[in-house]
Design a protein around this motif. Structure first.
Motif, PDB file in Angstrom:
ATOM      1  N   GLY A  81       0.802  -1.213   0.000  1.00 56.25           N
ATOM      2  CA  GLY A  81       0.000   0.000   0.000  1.00 56.25           C
ATOM      3  C   GLY A  81       0.836   1.265   0.000  1.00 56.25           C
ATOM      4  O   GLY A  81       0.308   2.364  -0.170  1.00 56.25           O
ATOM      5  N   LEU A  82       2.143   1.144   0.186  1.00 54.16           N
ATOM      6  CA  LEU A  82       3.022   2.312   0.235  1.00 54.16           C
ATOM      7  C   LEU A  82       3.492   2.709  -1.158  1.00 54.16           C
ATOM      8  O   LEU A  82       3.690   1.845  -2.027  1.00 54.16           O
ATOM      9  CB  LEU A  82       4.241   2.032   1.115  1.00 54.16           C
ATOM     10  CG  LEU A  82       3.959   1.663   2.567  1.00 54.16           C
ATOM     11  CD1 LEU A  82       5.265   1.395   3.302  1.00 54.16           C
ATOM     12  CD2 LEU A  82       3.144   2.743   3.268  1.00 54.16           C
ATOM     13  N   ILE A  83       3.699   4.012  -1.345  1.00 56.31           N
ATOM     14  CA  ILE A  83       4.282   4.540  -2.573  1.00 56.31           C
ATOM     15  C   ILE A  83       5.683   5.003  -2.226  1.00 56.31           C
ATOM     16  O   ILE A  83       5.855   5.972  -1.476  1.00 56.31           O
ATOM     17  CB  ILE A  83       3.438   5.699  -3.144  1.00 56.31           C
ATOM     18  CG1 ILE A  83       2.022   5.208  -3.438  1.00 56.31           C
ATOM     19  CG2 ILE A  83       4.102   6.282  -4.390  1.00 56.31           C
ATOM     20  CD1 ILE A  83       1.026   6.309  -3.714  1.00 56.31           C
ATOM     21  N   VAL A  84       6.691   4.285  -2.730  1.00 54.48           N
ATOM     22  CA  VAL A  84       8.076   4.621  -2.391  1.00 54.48           C
ATOM     23  C   VAL A  84       8.524   5.839  -3.192  1.00 54.48           C
ATOM     24  O   VAL A  84       8.119   6.032  -4.339  1.00 54.48           O
ATOM     25  CB  VAL A  84       9.036   3.429  -2.604  1.00 54.48           C
ATOM     26  CG1 VAL A  84       8.720   2.323  -1.625  1.00 54.48           C
ATOM     27  CG2 VAL A  84       9.003   2.912  -4.016  1.00 54.48           C
ATOM     28  N   LYS A  85       9.351   6.659  -2.550  1.00 54.80           N
ATOM     29  CA  LYS A  85       9.831   7.901  -3.165  1.00 54.80           C
ATOM     30  C   LYS A  85      11.328   7.829  -3.484  1.00 54.80           C
ATOM     31  O   LYS A  85      11.716   7.710  -4.627  1.00 54.80           O
ATOM     32  CB  LYS A  85       9.540   9.088  -2.229  1.00 54.80           C
ATOM     33  CG  LYS A  85       8.046   9.322  -2.032  1.00 54.80           C
ATOM     34  CD  LYS A  85       7.413   9.710  -3.334  1.00 54.80           C
ATOM     35  CE  LYS A  85       5.937   9.932  -3.202  1.00 54.80           C
ATOM     36  NZ  LYS A  85       5.284  10.174  -4.446  1.00 54.80           N
TER      37      LYS A  85
END
Length: 169
Positions: A59-63
């Motif tokens: 569910g995370l959006i990595v930056k």
């Protein structure tokens, strides 16, 4: 014999002194603790595949994502080459999935992670995510006889552009 190549990614998500690991059940294959990752879809880029896999599995959006290295395995009897492109993400946004598809999501202290049950290949690779530079691990694996025929391990130190001969112009 026709050669076949399968492309995969793995992305270690780090938050300070902790990393996000999946505790995969036996039914999913590769049971134990592992970083998010999976098969790269054609025609997406390798890094976009890593970003997508983290989003789908956590569910995370990595930056801030950095390439850390390649691990590959070649099986000479089948002509199959498996290539896993490894990344480290040190920032992200979003919330963890309440019902993750690949197993329980757990934030683990980096220094305690290797005490958890995990596949030998992941245990060997785990510390390499946190070293400067990149790595390249390769093995020729005889599946019929369940043995490694040849291994190669290379580590490439991080260099500043100036050290590599880059002038910036």
């Amino acid at each position: 014999m026709r050669n076949e190549v399968s492309l995969y990614t793995m992305c270690m998500v780090q938050d300070g002194t902790k990393v996000l690991l999946l505790n995969r059940p036996d039914s999913k294959g590769f049971p134990g603790y592992i970083a998010p990752g999976g098969k790269v879809d054609f025609p997406e880029s390798i890094v976009n595949g890593a970003i997508r896999e983290v989003r789908e599995e956590t569910g995370l959006i990595v930056k801030d994502i950095v390439y850390k290295g390649l691990e590959e395995s070649c099986e000479p009897n089948s002509g199959h080459r498996y290539m896993v492109f490894n990344y480290l993400a040190t920032s992200f946004e979003g919330e963890l999935l309440e019902q993750p598809p690949e197993g329980e999501l757990v934030w683990v202290e980096i220094e305690d992670a290797l005490k958890l049950p995990m596949q030998d290949w992941f245990k060997r690779r785990f510390p390499l995510f946190f070293q400067d530079g990149t790595f390249e691990l390769s093995e020729i694996w005889d599946e019929k006889n369940d043995r490694v025929l040849e291994e190669t391990a290379r580590y490439y130190p991080a260099r500043l552009p100036q050290e590599a001969g880059y002038s910036g112009s």
